[in-house]
Design an enzyme around this catalytic site. Structure first.
Site, short mmCIF file in Angstrom:
data_model
loop_
_atom_site.label_atom_id
_atom_site.label_comp_id
_atom_site.label_asym_id
_atom_site.label_seq_id
_atom_site.Cartn_x
_atom_site.Cartn_y
_atom_site.Cartn_z
N HIS A 16 -14.98 1.84 53.33
CA HIS A 16 -14.02 2.68 52.60
C HIS A 16 -13.54 3.79 53.53
O HIS A 16 -14.14 4.88 53.58
CB HIS A 16 -14.68 3.22 51.33
CG HIS A 16 -13.75 3.99 50.44
ND1 HIS A 16 -14.04 4.25 49.11
CD2 HIS A 16 -12.56 4.58 50.67
CE1 HIS A 16 -13.06 4.95 48.57
NE2 HIS A 16 -12.15 5.18 49.50
N HIS A 196 -9.79 1.23 43.98
CA HIS A 196 -10.39 2.52 43.66
C HIS A 196 -10.49 2.60 42.13
O HIS A 196 -9.51 2.32 41.43
CB HIS A 196 -9.49 3.66 44.14
CG HIS A 196 -9.57 3.94 45.61
ND1 HIS A 196 -9.35 2.99 46.57
CD2 HIS A 196 -9.85 5.10 46.28
CE1 HIS A 196 -9.49 3.55 47.77
NE2 HIS A 196 -9.79 4.83 47.63
N GLU A 199 -13.28 7.31 40.18
CA GLU A 199 -13.42 8.50 41.05
C GLU A 199 -13.08 9.70 40.16
O GLU A 199 -13.96 10.48 39.80
CB GLU A 199 -12.45 8.38 42.24
CG GLU A 199 -12.46 9.60 43.18
CD GLU A 199 -11.35 9.54 44.24
OE1 GLU A 199 -10.37 8.81 44.06
OE2 GLU A 199 -11.49 10.28 45.26
N ASP A 278 -11.71 9.74 54.00
CA ASP A 278 -10.66 10.36 54.82
C ASP A 278 -11.31 11.40 55.74
O ASP A 278 -11.23 12.60 55.49
CB ASP A 278 -9.62 11.03 53.91
CG ASP A 278 -8.97 10.03 52.95
OD1 ASP A 278 -8.11 9.26 53.41
OD2 ASP A 278 -9.36 10.00 51.77
N1 HPA Z 1 -8.64 8.20 46.24
C1 HPA Z 1 -7.41 7.74 46.00
N2 HPA Z 1 -6.50 7.60 46.93
C2 HPA Z 1 -6.80 7.92 48.19
C3 HPA Z 1 -8.06 8.40 48.51
C4 HPA Z 1 -9.03 8.54 47.48
O1 HPA Z 1 -10.18 8.95 47.68
N3 HPA Z 1 -8.05 8.63 49.85
C5 HPA Z 1 -6.83 8.28 50.31
N4 HPA Z 1 -6.06 7.85 49.30
ZN ZN Z 2 -10.44 6.23 49.11
#
Ligand code: HPA
Ligand code: ZN
Length: 327
Positions: A16, A196, A199, A278
């Site tokens: 990831h 994703h 989160e 990131d």
């Molecule tokens: N979540 C959603 N979109 C994203 C993320 C993330 O953690 N990092 C880069 N784009």
């Molecule tokens: Zn991500």
């Protein structure tokens, strides 16, 4: 200290990582200058100082602005090459790398420019670093499904250069069902599927990503603990979560590392992994995610370290024989 050593030295896979999220401020400034792009920040320090996020959207605004300096195939190559060198230093032996083509095609950069630059870096990484890597194309979920279909069409001539698709960007208000048809098409094409979910969004988005998108792996997924039945399902079906602890703290998913639930996820028998998301924006690459998390959570020790490394290989999309050799 001994544990730190284990964490840093053990071979691991990263599953990831958004390649645009590996673009360091120094590289952003260098590319902006080279490409004649005016940045709203006067210096590298001022840009870095703007990395004070309150939630996912506040990060995405700056992340998409940063990616705006990428213009040429060489820029995409340089970005990916920097990441691969950095990953090698953390004893990453395999990486599955997300990229966001819509961020670039919307600015007039050709899909070919993006993927050829990234792919060339990956080839060189295999030759010169002995690191295997592959690409996963992410659809931006704040855009329409029609946009995702159009991007898939643009990508198909390069089908041999990416292994699967994912779903990223703002989660709230953009549920999995919005992309059910395009994921169905991707599945029919034999692409690997991830998304994703959980989160910022609720646990139901995780179940929906599994049932409606046929996602094979969930990115983040930390909110699964809100649904005990889902936890049992993830564990029994060995559906992996690609967890990103430093990201979760920077984007206020958890108030601090000490309250992160990665220890709980592992104790529940979930195939959880640790990843950087990131790294240029969240304060650390893969080994920093490992060492900071283990330092903050006393229930994590050598056993969990090896479990996480093993999980990263089990959850990867490499061929069965290779995976067995690594585990
Ligand atoms: N979540 C959603 N979109 C994203 C993320 C993330 O953690 N990092 C880069 N784009
Ligand atoms: Zn991500």
């Amino acid at each position: 200290q001994e544990l730190d050593c284990i964490l840093r030295r053990m071979p691991k896979a990263e599953l990831h990582i958004h390649i645009e999220g590996s673009l360091e401020p120094e590289l952003i400034f260098r590319m902006a200058q080279k490409n004649g792009i005016k940045l709203v920040y006067p210096s590298v320090e001022a840009l870095r100082a703007a990395y004070a996020f309150t939630d996912l959207q506040s990060f995405l605004d700056i992340y998409y602005a940063g990616a705006g300096v990428l213009q040429t195939e060489e820029d995409f190559f340089d970005m990916a090459w920097s990441y691969l060198e950095r990953a090698k230093a953390d004893n990453v032996i395999h990486s599955e790398i997300f990229f966001d083509p819509q961020t670039h095609t919307a600015r007039g950069v050709a899909f070919a420019t993006v993927i050829n630059g990234l792919h060339r870096a990956i080839e060189r990484g295999r030759e010169e670093l002995g690191l295997s890597a592959s690409l996963i194309l992410c659809f931006l979920r704040h855009l329409s499904e029609a946009d995702a279909f159009a991007t898939l069409e643009e990508a198909l001539p390069f089908r041999d250069k990416f292994i699967g698709v994912g779903l990223d960007s703002g989660e709230r208000g953009n549920p999995p069902e919005k992309f059910a048809a395009v994921f169905g098409r991707c599945q029919a094409l034999g692409l690997r599927l991830v998304a994703h979910a959980g989160e910022e969004g609720p646990a139901s988005y995780i179940s929906d990503a599994l049932d409606l998108l046929r996602a094979e792996r969930i990115d983040h997924g930390v909110r699964c603990l809100e649904d005990p039945q889902l936890v049992a399902r993830l564990a029994s079906e060995r559906i992996a979560l690609t967890v990103c602890p430093l990201s979760n703290v920077k984007l206020a998913v958890f108030p601090e590392l000490g309250s992160h639930n990665i220890g709980r996820l592992l104790a529940e028998g979930i195939v959880a992994t640790i990843n950087s998301d990131d790294p240029a924006y969240f304060g650390g690459y893969l080994n920093e995610n490992f060492t900071a998390t283990f330092a903050a959570l006393p229930q994590l020790g050598a056993r969990q370290a090896y479990q996480l490394a093993r999980n990263s290989f089990e959850a990867s999309f490499v061929a069965e024989e290779t995976r067995k050799r690594w585990i």
